[in-house]
Design an enzyme around this catalytic site. Structure first.
Site, PDB file in Angstrom:
ATOM      1  N   VAL A  80       0.833  -1.198   0.000  1.00 58.63           N
ATOM      2  CA  VAL A  80       0.000   0.000   0.000  1.00 58.63           C
ATOM      3  C   VAL A  80       0.871   1.253   0.000  1.00 58.63           C
ATOM      4  O   VAL A  80       1.818   1.362   0.770  1.00 58.63           O
ATOM      5  CB  VAL A  80      -0.932   0.015   1.237  1.00 58.63           C
ATOM      6  CG1 VAL A  80      -1.759   1.295   1.278  1.00 58.63           C
ATOM      7  CG2 VAL A  80      -1.829  -1.220   1.248  1.00 58.63           C
ATOM      8  N   CYS A  81       0.518   2.190  -0.857  1.00 55.42           N
ATOM      9  CA  CYS A  81       1.192   3.489  -0.936  1.00 55.42           C
ATOM     10  C   CYS A  81       0.256   4.519  -0.288  1.00 55.42           C
ATOM     11  O   CYS A  81      -0.744   4.924  -0.878  1.00 55.42           O
ATOM     12  CB  CYS A  81       1.459   3.842  -2.392  1.00 55.42           C
ATOM     13  SG  CYS A  81       2.239   5.447  -2.630  1.00 55.42           S
ATOM     14  N   LEU A  82       0.573   4.889   0.955  1.00 53.57           N
ATOM     15  CA  LEU A  82      -0.262   5.810   1.720  1.00 53.57           C
ATOM     16  C   LEU A  82       0.632   6.613   2.648  1.00 53.57           C
ATOM     17  O   LEU A  82       1.472   6.042   3.351  1.00 53.57           O
ATOM     18  CB  LEU A  82      -1.301   5.011   2.524  1.00 53.57           C
ATOM     19  CG  LEU A  82      -2.271   5.783   3.404  1.00 53.57           C
ATOM     20  CD1 LEU A  82      -3.189   6.678   2.574  1.00 53.57           C
ATOM     21  CD2 LEU A  82      -3.112   4.811   4.232  1.00 53.57           C
TER      22      LEU A  82
END
Length: 163
Positions: free
Chosen positions: A92-94
């Site tokens: 996840v890119c957050l």
């Protein structure tokens, strides 16, 4: 169990058991010998009603290190998960779980899961991670919605709804 990470995660687990969002699951992994691996959590994020994600129960793994909470966990969906902000390997890119952007040691497992849940419904166009998902999201909303609904059906299977 010793160490700051282990103690913090034990507190997080206790807090989660007392108060967590309906339909969400987050728990440390059980090892074959019956012990608990506090550094690996198996989670489930339910698809939000009245969205194309509805009906799916999305499996997510949180991997913590011994330097948690100084550093964020790695959050990963299964490899190939379709979303503009999910890398092809499932990571996840957050910003809130990125040590160079928004991570703060005060962020909780609950906040991480709620942030990831929000990201599913509201992709961040400024920080794409998956070229395929990003291009479809930007150029063909109809196709994007169809692919999300397909994924919701894939993850509606009972094997994904329970741990």
């Amino acid at each position: 169990m010793s160490g700051v990470a282990q103690q913090r995660l034990a507190q997080e687990r206790k807090a989660w058991r007392k108060d967590h969002p309906f339909g969400f699951v987050a728990k440390p992994r059980c090892l074959p010998d019956g012990s608990v691996d506090m550094l690996h959590w198996d989670c489930r994020i339910p698809g939000k009603a009245n969205t194309p994600w509805e009906g799916g129960v999305y499996p997510l793994v949180l991997k913590f290190t011994e330097d948690y909470p100084s550093n964020p966990p790695i959050a990963s969906f299964p490899k190939g998960f379709f979303h503009p902000n999910i890398f092809d390997n499932g990571r996840v890119c957050l910003s809130i779980i990125n040590s160079e952007k928004g991570w703060r040691p005060s962020i909780t497992v609950k906040q991480i899961l709620m942030g990831i849940s929000d990201l599913l419904y509201e992709p961040n166009n400024d920080d794409p991670a998956q070229d395929y998902g990003y291009k479809i999201y930007k150029k063909d909303k109809g196709k994007y919605m169809r692919l999300v609904k397909e994924q919701a059906r894939k993850y509606s299977d009972e094997k994904y709804s329970t741990i």
